[in-house]
Write an enzyme that holds these catalytic residues in place. Structure first.
Site, short mmCIF file in Angstrom:
data_model
loop_
_atom_site.label_atom_id
_atom_site.label_comp_id
_atom_site.label_asym_id
_atom_site.label_seq_id
_atom_site.Cartn_x
_atom_site.Cartn_y
_atom_site.Cartn_z
N GLY A 152 -53.53 119.16 21.66
CA GLY A 152 -52.43 118.41 22.27
C GLY A 152 -51.49 117.89 21.19
CG HIS A 153 -52.85 114.84 18.53
ND1 HIS A 153 -54.21 114.82 18.70
CD2 HIS A 153 -52.40 113.61 18.89
CE1 HIS A 153 -54.58 113.64 19.14
NE2 HIS A 153 -53.51 112.87 19.27
N GLY A 170 -46.23 112.96 23.95
CA GLY A 170 -46.81 113.82 24.98
C GLY A 170 -46.60 113.26 26.38
P1 AMP Z 1 -52.78 109.59 20.59
O1 AMP Z 1 -53.28 110.04 19.25
O2 AMP Z 1 -53.77 109.73 21.69
O3 AMP Z 1 -52.12 108.23 20.53
O4 AMP Z 1 -51.62 110.60 20.97
C1 AMP Z 1 -50.53 110.83 20.12
C2 AMP Z 1 -49.49 111.62 20.87
O5 AMP Z 1 -50.04 112.87 21.28
C3 AMP Z 1 -49.00 110.90 22.15
O6 AMP Z 1 -47.60 111.08 22.27
C4 AMP Z 1 -49.76 111.61 23.23
O7 AMP Z 1 -49.09 111.61 24.47
C5 AMP Z 1 -49.84 113.02 22.68
N1 AMP Z 1 -50.95 113.74 23.29
C6 AMP Z 1 -52.26 113.37 23.30
N2 AMP Z 1 -52.98 114.24 24.02
C7 AMP Z 1 -52.13 115.19 24.47
C8 AMP Z 1 -52.26 116.35 25.30
N3 AMP Z 1 -53.44 116.73 25.78
N4 AMP Z 1 -51.16 117.08 25.56
C9 AMP Z 1 -49.95 116.70 25.07
N5 AMP Z 1 -49.76 115.61 24.31
C10 AMP Z 1 -50.82 114.87 24.01
#
Ligand code: AMP
Length: 284
Positions: free
Chosen positions: A36-37, A147
């Protein structure tokens, strides 16, 4: 690819890049990076000359009973993923680099943060908006990538950028899922084998709701109830919220018209997972 820990080093590098006329993309993350990241980083690499990935588990966006201490961290893995994706720099500060002990300034977006995760995690979006503002001030990116998995966060950051005149374009990126439909998340590492199987109920219940809406169902409460019934079939699942909201204002709707955000948060065992989709009337 460099990994730096201080604001000063980021600023020096950014100044050099800007002198050369290079554009800069920022991908804010909490690390333990997954596909995702990576999709955010890949998009940023395509659209910018240089990409900075911030890896920072932001203490002020966690509630007192949440998982700040146990949140998964793996900077060596993150470095490899960033390097192979073509990022130019990781910014990996310690909390003491980001926050003065006597800090007294926060950024608060009103309204949009009242429902959904905002209602369930008091102070969460204040923490998110404060750290994202700081990252924008430190990196001064041309574009920043978020995301759609965190749909409320994306809406809130967009509103903050508009309201506070940050000179950055916020780019939303689609949800990346496992093959079986579970949205990728760093928190998925918490799930036992049994819980991992149970977690499929999030995507399954949303798919049911989507089908209903596509078939013309207008009663948002009925759609909510169908999601609820589906999730309640799974003994390991406990609903935190199910919401059908206007995708702009994020206010709950009764009638499924116009553009909707259908968002859920569900505990699988002790792990809180979120998922969502947006729906526009007439869409298939
Ligand atoms: P986090 O590390 O969980 O704070 O996420 C960092 C960024 O990655 C945020 O903008 C999330 O929305 C995005 N993100 C996390 N998981 C996913 C995913 N499965 N698909 C798309 N973007 C994601």
């Amino acid at each position: 690819m460099k990994t730096v820990k201080t604001i000063k080093e980021v600023r020096q590098q950014v100044r050099e890049w800007k002198r050369e006329g290079l554009s800069i993309g920022l991908v804010p993350t909490m690390g333990c990076l997954h596909e995702g990241h990576k999709s955010l980083i890949d998009t940023a690499v395509k659209e910018n000359d240089r990409v900075i990935v911030s890896v920072f588990v932001n203490p002020i966006q966690f509630g007192p009973n949440e998982d700040f201490k146990t949140y998964p961290r793996d900077i060596e893995h993150d470095k490899k993923l960033c390097e192979s994706s073509g990022a130019s720099m990781i910014f990996n500060p310690e909390p003491s680099e980001m926050y003065f002990e006597n800090r007294s300034t926060n950024v608060e977006v009103e309204g949009l943060t009242e429902g959904l995760c905002g209602a369930k995690r008091p102070g969460h979006f204040r923490g998110v908006c404060t750290v994202v503002s700081k990252l924008f001030n430190i990196v001064t990116p041309d574009r920043a990538y978020f995301g759609e998995k965190d749909a409320q966060q994306l809406a809130v950051v967009k509103r903050m950028v508009r309201d506070l005149n940050f000179d950055v374009q916020v780019v939303g990126c689609p949800i990346i899922r496992e093959e079986d439909g579970l949205a990728k998340s760093s928190r998925n590492t918490y799930l036992s084998k049994e819980e991992r199987q149970a977690s499929l109920v999030l995507n399954k219940s949303l798919k049911k709701a989507k089908k209903l809406l596509e078939d013309g169902e207008k009663d948002a409460l009925l759609v909510k109830r169908v999601i609820e019934q589906e999730i309640n079939k799974q003994p390991l699942a406990r609903i935190d919220y199910i919401e059908i909201a206007d995708s702009e204002s994020l206010r709950p709707v009764k009638k499924a018209d116009e553009s909707l955000l259908i968002a859920i948060a569900v505990f699988i065992g002790k792990t809180r997972l979120i998922d969502n989709f947006t729906f526009r009337t007439g869409e298939k």
